[in-house]
Design an enzyme around this catalytic site. Sequence first.
Site, PDB file in Angstrom:
ATOM      1  CG  ASP A 175      29.445  46.378  33.812  1.00 27.32           C
ATOM      2  OD1 ASP A 175      29.785  46.676  34.953  1.00 27.32           O
ATOM      3  OD2 ASP A 175      29.864  47.171  33.004  1.00 27.32           O
ATOM      4  CG  HIS A 176      28.048  44.289  40.825  1.00 34.92           C
ATOM      5  ND1 HIS A 176      26.923  44.789  40.824  1.00 34.92           N
ATOM      6  CD2 HIS A 176      28.445  43.930  42.250  1.00 34.92           C
ATOM      7  CE1 HIS A 176      26.590  44.397  42.145  1.00 34.92           C
ATOM      8  NE2 HIS A 176      27.512  44.026  42.892  1.00 34.92           N
TER       9      HIS A 176
END
Length: 396
Positions: free
Chosen positions: A368-369
């Site tokens: 998850d950036h």
Amino acid sequence: MPDIGLEEVEIIEILVSINEKIAPEQGLITVEGDKTSMEIPSPISGIVKHIFIKIGEKIKTDALIMRCEVENIDFHVKKKEEICLDNNVLNKVEKNFKKDIFFHATPLIRRLARNLNINLYDVVGTGPKNRILKEDLDLYQSNIKENLIEEKNKINFGDSKKSKTKELELSDIQKNIGNNLHRNWMNIPHVTQFDEVDITILEKFRQKYNNEKRNQKKTNENITILVFIIKVVAYALEKFPIFNSSLNINNKKIILKKYINIGFAIDVNNDLFVPVLKDVNKKNIKQLSSELILLSEKARTRKLNIEDMTGGCFTISNLGGIGGSWFSPIINSPEVAILGISKSQIKPSWNGKEFIPSLMLPLSLSYDHRVINGAYAARFITFISRVLSDMHFLIM
């Protein structure tokens, strides 16, 4: 200073200088307020003659920030007969003119909309004074995708095609998994990092251990490569705690977990199950192997309970027994990352003197950036690769 929906903002950057020529939509200043920053664009073209503000100063709406010399405008009026237009054309021009006047979006939102090929006139703003926010673009894009899916589902193959098609009912498990995967894919900005690890030494040790136990007739249970990967991932989660977390979207906080539970995906007749091994960091390889075999058998016989499938911190998807080189696994929310394992292959590797055959295992790490940046992810997967290639690092 135009109305941007904030009572007071601070000047953090001045983007132009005196006597500089400016164009419409060019950034003039950058302001910050209410935990957000934005560029203020120029509404005109001209030359900057005076700047009334300075960095660090706080200003309010309608404050004078600059004085510009506007470029010459041709006010030539054409003859009456030349400007007679059809009423429909006038109405259209007036309608578009009004749209332009009451259009509220920052330069950042405008650029983002252009990149996404979104017409901002079609987007409903939910910000102060109907200002268009990034969330409005996300919602608009999501609605577009849902409409496309609905249209695709409405495809009529015609009577001539019906005899050549067959409809299959999705199982309840497939429906639930499909909904979860769709939600996770739409809501989480995925990035996938790839790596390849030399497991030649590890595989030789694994085979030697299994052969010795088989010869001693102590057990018929073989330790798989997955068990070692699970143990190494648990070790990596201790070293890189952000990977062992969840994101609370409501209060914008990261929740770090003080326990390490790792789920592993298993396919059972096209149904996907994710049993969870608990407290992996507190167990040895043999304990984990026994639990892995037990949970896998419960999955195949469809006897998993809620306790067996909840509480995960991180998931591993192992396709090594099937084949393929690389893939992009979808994150299992509320987790923030997932590791994909593909089929190992013998490849030539350079040992400093010559090329030798090495057993290389492909790894695919999706994360998850919003929570994890690229450099942190690269260190994480590199750490896993290093320990798998030399298990002595586990005791360091």
